[in-house]
Design an enzyme around this catalytic site. Structure first.
Site, PDB file in Angstrom:
ATOM      1  N   SER A 110       0.803  -1.366   0.073  1.00  0.00           N
ATOM      2  CA  SER A 110      -0.035   0.011   0.182  1.00  0.00           C
ATOM      3  C   SER A 110       0.645   1.197   0.049  1.00  0.00           C
ATOM      4  O   SER A 110       1.628   1.389  -0.870  1.00  0.00           O
ATOM      5  CB  SER A 110      -0.963  -0.070   1.086  1.00  0.00           C
ATOM      6  OG  SER A 110      -1.894   1.048   1.101  1.00  0.00           O
ATOM      7  N   ASP A 131      -9.978  -3.058  -6.211  1.00  0.00           N
ATOM      8  CA  ASP A 131      -9.087  -2.417  -5.130  1.00  0.00           C
ATOM      9  C   ASP A 131      -9.929  -1.139  -4.748  1.00  0.00           C
ATOM     10  O   ASP A 131     -10.048  -0.217  -5.557  1.00  0.00           O
ATOM     11  CB  ASP A 131      -7.747  -2.101  -5.173  1.00  0.00           C
ATOM     12  CG  ASP A 131      -6.924  -1.734  -3.921  1.00  0.00           C
ATOM     13  OD1 ASP A 131      -7.685  -0.898  -3.140  1.00  0.00           O
ATOM     14  OD2 ASP A 131      -5.825  -1.686  -3.912  1.00  0.00           O
ATOM     15  N   HIS A 137      -8.150  -4.663  -1.094  1.00  0.00           N
ATOM     16  CA  HIS A 137      -7.033  -4.002  -0.987  1.00  0.00           C
ATOM     17  C   HIS A 137      -6.282  -4.798   0.090  1.00  0.00           C
ATOM     18  O   HIS A 137      -6.752  -4.935   1.293  1.00  0.00           O
ATOM     19  CB  HIS A 137      -7.378  -2.499  -0.315  1.00  0.00           C
ATOM     20  CG  HIS A 137      -6.197  -1.446  -0.088  1.00  0.00           C
ATOM     21  ND1 HIS A 137      -5.229  -1.127  -0.971  1.00  0.00           N
ATOM     22  CD2 HIS A 137      -5.269  -1.453   1.156  1.00  0.00           C
ATOM     23  CE1 HIS A 137      -4.294  -0.258  -0.516  1.00  0.00           C
ATOM     24  NE2 HIS A 137      -4.493  -0.650   0.839  1.00  0.00           N
TER      25      HIS A 137
END
Length: 408
Positions: A198, A326, A355
């Site tokens: 991320s 996502d 995600h």
């Protein structure tokens, strides 16, 4: 006939309805959900290597059938891993940066011999070495004899800051120092890799792009997972009502608590009341991040952090894993076309996964997950590299990189 049909529909048995519904769902799942991942990379040695050495690329991804929604994948993956993966006893090193700041480097080298390669892991926005998605990767690496060091950003991992500075999505000076330090600690004959998740993927990606030659000198391979390629679109996506916006609110509050626990308010005057009232990541960045790092506007900060248009600067072989659904990154922001023209960057895009989710199977296993399986398959081949194949690929790619950028 119509009367008969009407009578049947008026008195349809419950098990008929259930059977029809299950049949329709199974058909939907098998036809529209279960798919091979999209894989893009320029034709050449890296693409050939990955297709040959990563078996998971050639199989379909079977998302957990009761957890298809992207937000459900995101949340349930976190809950499941947090409940099933135990805490790790790391060997902690407090590393002092050039400006006097301190960060915690958490080492895990059990089950590793003196020749073991090493992977630096960068957690997400407010993550640390005990976050479930980090531990998932740490255990996976450890099981195949790869040592790991988790780089906890300033103010995270239980370490208060010593200087009036935190971190952001594109500030890679701290990472550069950590990479140099880890390279000096790990034996010279042991290869070094890095992975970012991320926001950690943004930091790593920007380091690879901005410090291209330095990164290549230290790192043999890199990987990023669920990175928000285009930060503008990522922020727009997470602000969409209703469920995405709820996730954004949770993150904004998490960022506030991270800021508060870091102890920055002891070094710098902050309007903590305004920051606490933030209900989105954009608001938090407006109230704190751009002021702390001197950006003229939040748009300037997001421009600086965005990785989507920087792939051509990267000279370290980089594998990326993203999900088409996502909630933090819409599909149209994933640089598919750029990757298809880039010799050093390959992108895997699963149809589902959310995600940092990628849950698969009827009941997802904590030991064998899609995310960690691709991670291990890649780094095992790239870093152990017993016959030097990956190093030869890296050398070939670098010569092409230098020719393309007119360095010769």
């Amino acid at each position: 006939m119509f009367n008969t049909l009407y009578d049947y529909l008026s008195n349809i048995p419950g098990w008929h309805v259930l059977s029809f519904g299950l049949t329709a769902y199974v058909a939907y799942y098998l036809i529209l959900v279960v798919k091979r991942p999209t894989f893009v990379c320029a034709d050449g040695p890296l693409k050939n290597f990955l297709l040959q050495e990563i078996p998971t690329l050639n199989t379909k991804f079977w998302p957990t059938f009761w957890c298809l929604d992207s937000r459900a994948q995101t949340v349930f993956a976190s809950v499941l891993r947090s409940k099933t993966i135990p805490d790790i006893t790391y060997k902690r090193e407090i590393f002092t940066l050039k400006d006097g700041g301190e960060v915690a480097l958490d080492w895990m080298d059990d089950n590793c011999n003196s020749n073991a390669p090493c992977i630096i892991i960068l957690p997400g926005l407010t993550g640390n070495s005990q976050d479930e998605y980090v531990k998932c990767l740490v255990f996976a690496a450890n099981n195949v004899g790869i040592r790991v060091v988790v780089f906890n950003n300033r103010g995270l991992g239980g370490v208060e800051i010593k200087t009036p500075r935190l971190y952001n999505a594109c500030n890679c000076e701290d990472l550069a120092e950590v990479v140099q330090h880890v390279r000096s600690v790990v034996p010279a004959h042991c290869k070094l890799g890095a992975t970012g998740i991320s926001m950690g993927g943004l930091v790593l990606g920007n380091y690879l792009a901005r410090n291209s030659e330095e990164a290549r000198a230290y790192l043999s391979a890199a990987k990023i997972i669920s990175v928000p390629w285009n930060v503008h679109k990522a922020i727009d996506s997470i602000e969409q009502p209703i469920l995405n916006n709820l996730l954004g609110r949770v993150l904004a509050q998490s960022m506030y608590h991270t800021l508060k626990s870091s102890g920055l308010h002891k070094h710098q005057e902050l309007d903590m009341r305004s920051i606490k009232s933030c209900r989105s990541i954009r608001q938090f960045d407006t109230e704190f991040t751009i002021k702390h790092f001197g950006y003229p506007s939040v748009e300037d900060y997001y421009n600086d952090a965005t990785l989507q248009d920087k792939l051509h600067h990267i000279s370290v072989p980089l594998l990326c894993l993203s999900a088409a659904d996502d909630p933090f990154q819409p599909l149209d922001a994933i640089p598919i076309q750029a990757a298809s023209e880039c010799s050093h960057v390959a992108i895997i895009v699963t149809a589902r996964g959310g995600h940092i989710g990628f849950l698969e199977g009827c009941w997802p296993s904590a030991k064998d997950q899609y995310m960690s399986r691709v991670f291990v398959e890649y780094f095992s081949k790239a870093l152990f590299d017993e016959h030097g194949e990956f190093q030869r690929i890296k050398d070939v790619l670098h010569r092409k990189y230098l020719e393309k950028h007119s360095v010769y």
